[in-house]
Each structure stands twice: as C-alpha cells, then as structure tokens.
Design a protein around this motif. Structure first.
Motif, short mmCIF file in Angstrom:
data_model
loop_
_atom_site.label_atom_id
_atom_site.label_comp_id
_atom_site.label_asym_id
_atom_site.label_seq_id
_atom_site.Cartn_x
_atom_site.Cartn_y
_atom_site.Cartn_z
N ASP A 217 -30.30 21.40 43.16
CA ASP A 217 -30.63 22.80 42.92
C ASP A 217 -31.94 22.90 42.14
OD1 ASP A 217 -30.57 25.48 42.44
OD2 ASP A 217 -28.47 25.52 41.83
N ASP A 218 -33.00 23.41 42.77
CA ASP A 218 -34.26 23.65 42.07
C ASP A 218 -35.10 22.39 41.83
OD1 ASP A 218 -33.35 26.25 41.88
OD2 ASP A 218 -33.23 26.32 39.70
N ILE B 53 -34.79 31.08 47.01
CA ILE B 53 -33.79 31.32 45.99
C ILE B 53 -32.48 30.73 46.49
CG2 ILE B 53 -33.45 33.67 46.85
CD1 ILE B 53 -32.86 34.46 43.95
N CYS B 54 -31.62 30.38 45.52
CA CYS B 54 -30.47 29.52 45.82
C CYS B 54 -29.57 29.93 46.98
CB CYS B 54 -29.64 29.43 44.55
SG CYS B 54 -28.31 28.28 44.65
N ASN C 125 -29.32 36.63 45.35
CA ASN C 125 -28.22 36.14 44.51
C ASN C 125 -27.64 37.28 43.72
OD1 ASN C 125 -28.48 33.52 45.21
ND2 ASN C 125 -29.45 32.85 43.33
N LYS D 179 -22.11 21.81 43.89
CA LYS D 179 -22.46 23.24 43.83
C LYS D 179 -22.42 23.88 45.22
CE LYS D 179 -25.80 26.59 42.21
NZ LYS D 179 -26.90 26.93 41.31
N HIS E 90 -22.02 27.93 45.45
CA HIS E 90 -22.75 29.14 45.06
C HIS E 90 -22.93 30.16 46.18
CE1 HIS E 90 -26.37 30.97 42.71
NE2 HIS E 90 -25.23 31.58 42.47
N GLN F 247 -22.51 29.04 39.27
CA GLN F 247 -23.64 28.17 38.92
C GLN F 247 -23.12 26.81 38.45
OE1 GLN F 247 -26.68 28.50 39.45
NE2 GLN F 247 -27.33 30.63 39.33
N HIS G 33 -30.90 22.53 37.79
CA HIS G 33 -30.94 23.98 37.53
C HIS G 33 -30.97 24.29 36.03
CE1 HIS G 33 -29.38 28.16 37.49
NE2 HIS G 33 -30.00 28.25 38.67
N ARG G 34 -31.48 25.47 35.71
CA ARG G 34 -31.44 25.98 34.34
C ARG G 34 -30.02 25.86 33.77
NH1 ARG G 34 -33.65 32.03 32.80
NH2 ARG G 34 -34.18 31.56 30.64
N PHE H 285 -34.76 35.85 26.55
CA PHE H 285 -34.66 36.15 27.97
C PHE H 285 -35.34 37.47 28.34
CE2 PHE H 285 -32.15 36.91 31.85
CZ PHE H 285 -32.12 35.63 32.37
N ASP I 100 -38.82 28.57 37.19
CA ASP I 100 -38.13 29.23 38.31
C ASP I 100 -38.92 29.15 39.62
OD1 ASP I 100 -35.36 30.58 38.03
OD2 ASP I 100 -36.34 31.81 39.54
N LYS I 101 -38.62 30.06 40.57
CA LYS I 101 -39.10 29.88 41.96
C LYS I 101 -39.49 31.23 42.56
CE LYS I 101 -34.41 29.90 41.54
NZ LYS I 101 -33.47 29.22 40.66
N ARG I 102 -38.91 31.66 43.66
CA ARG I 102 -39.01 33.01 44.24
C ARG I 102 -40.33 33.30 44.95
NH1 ARG I 102 -34.79 35.88 41.52
NH2 ARG I 102 -33.81 34.39 40.12
N TYR J 265 -33.35 38.39 38.83
CA TYR J 265 -33.89 37.88 37.56
C TYR J 265 -35.39 37.65 37.72
CZ TYR J 265 -29.18 36.95 35.89
OH TYR J 265 -27.88 37.07 35.48
N HIS J 266 -36.11 37.73 36.65
CA HIS J 266 -37.51 37.29 36.56
C HIS J 266 -38.59 38.22 37.12
CE1 HIS J 266 -35.93 33.67 34.90
NE2 HIS J 266 -35.29 33.35 36.01
C1 SGN Z 1 -29.64 32.23 36.60
C2 SGN Z 1 -30.83 31.85 35.73
C3 SGN Z 1 -32.12 32.34 36.34
C4 SGN Z 1 -32.21 31.87 37.78
C5 SGN Z 1 -30.99 32.35 38.54
C6 SGN Z 1 -30.96 32.00 39.99
N1 SGN Z 1 -30.68 32.41 34.42
O1 SGN Z 1 -29.47 33.59 36.60
O2 SGN Z 1 -33.19 31.81 35.59
O3 SGN Z 1 -33.37 32.38 38.40
O4 SGN Z 1 -29.85 31.79 37.92
O5 SGN Z 1 -30.98 30.60 40.18
S1 SGN Z 1 -29.67 31.72 33.36
O6 SGN Z 1 -30.09 32.16 32.04
O7 SGN Z 1 -28.34 32.17 33.67
O8 SGN Z 1 -29.79 30.29 33.51
S2 SGN Z 1 -30.45 30.06 41.53
O9 SGN Z 1 -30.78 28.64 41.60
O10 SGN Z 1 -29.03 30.26 41.55
O11 SGN Z 1 -31.16 30.79 42.56
#
Ligand code: SGN
Ligand code: CA
Length: 541
Positions: free
Chosen positions: A54-55, A96-97, A118, A147, A149, A169, A221-222, A292, A367-369, A450-451
């Motif tokens: 992921d990512d 995006i995921c 998402n 994962k 999702h 997630q 991933h984050r 955030f 991030d991405k997008r 997000y973002h």
């Molecule tokens: C969470 C992250 C975002 C991220 C999205 C989508 N925030 O919301 O930074 O862009 O997922 O990511 S977090 O504070 O909750 O980590 S995705 O990989 O699922 O598309």
C-alpha cells in the motif's frame, strides 16, 4: 447442465435409430465441454503469488533507482526484477487505494466499477466480475491475506484473512483480522504476521490444484510504523532531499500549491510523538491527530526555524517509511525462499506491485492522488521462469486495468466481456503488438478530504502530460516530461506547444469517450460531492 441435456433430448426424440448414437455423442460433447469450461486448468497451470503493498513508490525500490537506492536497498524485490521483468511505465488510473484495487480486480475504470473514492466512497460492489472469481471458477485455489480495504466481503476466495479496524486500513501492531468470518486479534507486527498467514495457507492448501495467492501488506501506508528492530536504522545519517522539496508552485498555485498534503501537515502521530500520560485515552487520540488540519503546526523543536522543522519532519517521515519497506522486502524474501524450498519456484509466477505511487517529499508532498509522476507510477516486477527472460525491461504504457486480463491470460483463463484492460503478457515476452496503446487516461475524484487535492483528469503518453483540474477551478496543466521530468514548468501557455496541446486535448476527449466516461462537469462534481459516488449499488447493504 441437466437443463440443456433435457432440451436436446426433446429436440431429437422423433428420429429413433439415429437418436441413440447422436445422443451419445452429444452428451459426450457437452460433458467434455462443461468440464473444460469449469475446470480449464490443470496442476500444470502456473501458480500465482501476487504480492501487493500500500503506497509503495517506485522511488523507494532500488531496482527503479532513485535517491535511496544505496541507502535503503530492496534486494528481494530487485531479485524478482532481475530474474524476470521490471515495468517502468505502469500507471494508475485513479491514484488512491480502494479505487486502484477495484480497477485491478475488475479490469475496469472507476466510472465502470463504481468505486471512485475512499472517503465517502461507499463499498465495492462485490456482485461484479473479478479476476480471482474467474480463476476460482476455472479450478484455481484462491486466497487473500492482508489488506483488502474495499468494505464489502471478498468474493472469489477459498480463504481470506484481511485487516479490519481503522476503516479497514488495519494496524501495524497487534492487528485485527477478519479470518474467514471470525474476528481475530493477533500479536505482533502486521507485515510479519500477514506473511506468516500466507505461508500457513500455502502449506495447508490442496497440493493437486494450481493456486493464486494475494498477499497484500498494509505497509508502507501512513502512519509508517516500523518494526522495533528497524526503528533506528538510519538515526546517524541525514537522508537526501528531492530536488523539488521546496517547490514554490509557480504556475501551479491553485493546484499543486493549494493542498493539505505537504510535509507541514504531518500529525504528532506521524512524528511518533508520545502523548502525556495524564490525558484520557480519548484525549490522547485527539492529541496525536494534531497537525492534520490547516493552522495546526507540529514543531519538532522550538529552537529551530520553520525550514529546519520542515526538514526534520521529512527526515522522520522518510526514515520511518523506508524502514517499513525493509520489513516488506524481508518478508518477500521469506516467500521466495518458501517457494524454492518447496519446489514451487519453477511453476510459480511471482509479482510485486503496489496500489499507486507515493510522494517522498517531491513537491513538498507525502500521499498520492495527483496525476504527477510520483503518485501515478506503480511499481511492477514479475518473475515467470522459463517464460519471461531474466533482465527484461518493459517501457510500454500499461495500467492497473491491465492486471486482470494479464493474469488470466498467463493462467489460460478467459476474461469478462466488459473488461477494459488489455493483457500485456506478450509485452513481457518483448513481443509488444504494434497497436499497443501509446497514451493513457487518468481520473481522480475525491475532494476535499483527505488532503484537498482538486479532482482532475488527464492524458499521459511517453513524452507529454496534459491535465484538467475541473472541480471548482478550470485549470489546465501541460508538461514536457523529457525536458522537465520533475513537472515544475507548467507549459500550458507556451505557444511553442500549442499544436501538441491541441492534439493531446482531442486525444484525451476521444480516450475518455472510448472508455465510456461521457459525464459532464456537473455530473463529475456530483460524484465528488456525494456519498457512494452517487451509485445506489455502492451503498452498504
Ligand atoms: C488515511 C490517511 C490519509 C490517506 C488516506 C487514504 N490519514 O485517511 O493520509 O490519504 O488514508 O489512503 S490517516 O491520518 O488516517 O493516516 S489509502 O491508501 O487508503 O488510499
Ligand atoms: Ca494506497
């Protein structure tokens, strides 16, 4: 099947003598055909291990080069590439995921499979055709571990065990899984555990049938939490900065320059700061999320200037991100070893890919997008001994809708009629068809969370990229990737490119139409603004 036998026997009833003979052959033919249709594979068919994360940006895989290739190499991913093929132009259709995963499973664009976003994206409509179902119906044993999702139950798997909690997630530590219907909390680090479960399934599977295993990591991933043994890997060095780290966004003020996706938006949790013990659990959670939102600035040191703080945030981020990848790479090594030790190496296709790319500080982002290169590009390496020559490099334009038809092509299983992707099996054998696509269509819908990245669509060929941001602005961007690979010079108003831009514009509209996306800007806005992308079928049942 009984039904068709009945109809045929009724039709042939009057011709008595001939009947017995013809009847025998017809039945024989039908049984043979039905057997072939249902079980078109044999135990000689190739197994598939599709490892997916992921990512994971191509810039964080040493086989692709990049800033970290010597500091943070990925030997096991690289091994797949050197023993097979590396694909340099695999582009995500919607970076995006969930949407990328839906496109991979169905071989279709978001506007066809209905999974656009998402956040407020709803649920993947699992009544539609997917490649794991096709493999399962053809006689493959199928499993999904890690994962998922997509918010609806996985269909087409003989076994699944996927991350739940945090909106699917998943968690890095002590993750909770849906283990084929049972909620189970496991102890340990997710990347290692997910691999353990995948290997357990490989051990327990029915050894007489070919298999397809989807091994899907949460990492990187984050919030980028490394395994404890890798927490301090690069403590004594300063990681290099990408050349666009302090991008001024000149000529892109309302697009790249107006997001909530720069390193300034890291939260305290991202920075692994520890909340005061005195706070209640709920308040600790809120404390960790600070950073955030706009106006919330996490300072890592009060004594430092804002640029120094920004650099420090990047250092923490990139080291944690790369450390989570160290575990991904280690575990890929474990899988490769398992295949070798169990005599499965020769007849197993191994793939490593990720749901989209990621910004590693380029343009100041994480991030991405965006349709910019770092998030658009997906890693893809594949090993298929005896079929794909070691050291193969593929530069053709391929996208995530092509994965399903390619996997099925390699397995000798037919695809659904509605599929929009094309098999790139021949490309892997360096036998690309002359009419292979020269450009691809991209479309991102989620806004503002997000973002805060503006919805946009665009076209990319081997040299140029044209993007239209349409949601509440009307801005076009054009990049000459040969002269400006970092995409900092938006050349949309440069008259030298007028002809090329006009040509690309009409090609873009043509492509969009050919894939069946004829929505007006109002309709597109509706998708961004509404839950479920406006589709009833995407609502949770
Ligand atoms: C969470 C992250 C975002 C991220 C999205 C989508 N925030 O919301 O930074 O862009 O997922 O990511 S977090 O504070 O909750 O980590 S995705 O990989 O699922 O598309
Ligand atoms: Ca992702």
């Amino acid at each position: 099947m009984n039904h068709s036998i009945l109809i045929i026997s009724q039709q042939y009833k009057p011709v008595k003598n001939q009947f017995n003979k013809s009847f025998f052959w017809i039945i024989y033919f039908i049984i043979t055909l039905s057997y072939c249709q249902e079980k078109s594979v044999t135990n000689k068919s190739p197994n598939i291990v599709f490892i997916f994360s992921d990512d994971h940006a191509t810039n964080a895989i040493s086989a692709y080069g990049g800033l970290f290739k010597d500091l943070a190499p990925t030997p096991n991913i690289d091994r797949i590439a050197t023993e097979g093929a590396i694909l340099k132009n695999v582009l995500c259709t919607n970076a995006i995921c969930g949407p990328s995963r839906a496109s991979i499973l169905t071989g279709t664009y978001s506007h066809v499979n209905g999974y656009y976003k998402n956040y407020k994206g709803g649920v993947f409509n699992n009544q539609q055709w997917t490649y794991p179902q096709a493999l399962q119906e053809a006689g493959y044993q199928t499993a999904l571990v890690g994962k998922w999702h997509l918010a609806s139950e996985p269909v087409g798997f003989d076994y699944f065990k996927y991350h739940i909690s945090k909106g699917e997630q998943g968690l890095y530590w002590d993750p909770i899984y849906n283990d084929y219907g049972n909620k189970i909390k496991e102890k340990g680090y997710a990347t290692n555990l997910t691999t353990d479960f995948a290997i357990e399934w490989l051990q327990e599977r029915n050894k007489d049938e070919p298999f397809c295993l989807l091994l899907q990591f949460k990492a990187p991933h984050r919030e980028w939490s490394p395994d404890s043994k890798y927490e301090k890997l690069w403590d004594d060095i300063e990681m290099p900065y990408p050349s666009t780290f302090n991008d001024s966004y000149l000529g892109r003020e309302l697009t790249a320059g107006d997001t909530e996706m720069t390193v300034d938006y890291f939260s305290r949790q991202d920075m692994k700061m520890l909340p005061p013990d005195s706070l209640t659990l709920k308040k600790q959670r809120r404390w960790l999320q600070y950073g955030f939102k706009p106006g919330e600035t996490v300072k890592l040191s009060k004594k430092l200037s804002s640029q120094e703080n920004r650099n420090l945030k990047y250092q923490k981020y990139i080291k944690d991100y790369l450390a989570t990848i160290r575990s991904v790479d280690d575990n890929i090594g474990r899988v490769l070893k398992y295949l070798k030790d169990n005599d499965l190496e020769q007849n197993t296709i191994v793939i490593y890919s990720s749901d989209q790319g990621f910004f590693l500080g380029e343009h100041g982002f994480f991030d991405k997008r965006f349709m910019y290169e770092e998030s658009l590009k997906m890693p893809f390496v594949i090993r298929y001994p005896g079929v794909i020559k070691p050291g193969t490099i593929v530069n053709d334009i391929i996208s995530n809708i092509d994965f399903a038809p390619t996997l099925l092509d390699m397995a000798g299983v037919s695809v659904s009629e509605n599929i929009q992707g094309k098999s790139f099996f021949e490309n892997l054998k360096k036998n690309t068809r002359e009419d292979w696509r020269q450009s691809m269509y991209y479309h991102y819908y989620e806004y503002p969370y997000y973002h805060r990245v503006q919805p946009h669509y665009g076209i990319r060929n081997q040299r140029y990229k044209l993007i239209h941001f349409y949601y509440n602005i009307d801005i076009w961007e054009f990049y000459d990737l040969q002269n400006d690979p970092s995409e900092i010079n938006n050349q949309i108003n440069n008259p030298t490119y007028d002809q090329i831009i006009n040509h690309l514009k009409s090609e873009l509209f043509q492509l969009k139409k050919s894939y069946g996306n004829t929505m007006t800007i109002e309709q597109l806005r509706y998708i961004s603004d509404n839950d479920f992308g406006g589709l009833e079928s995407n609502k949770k049942q």
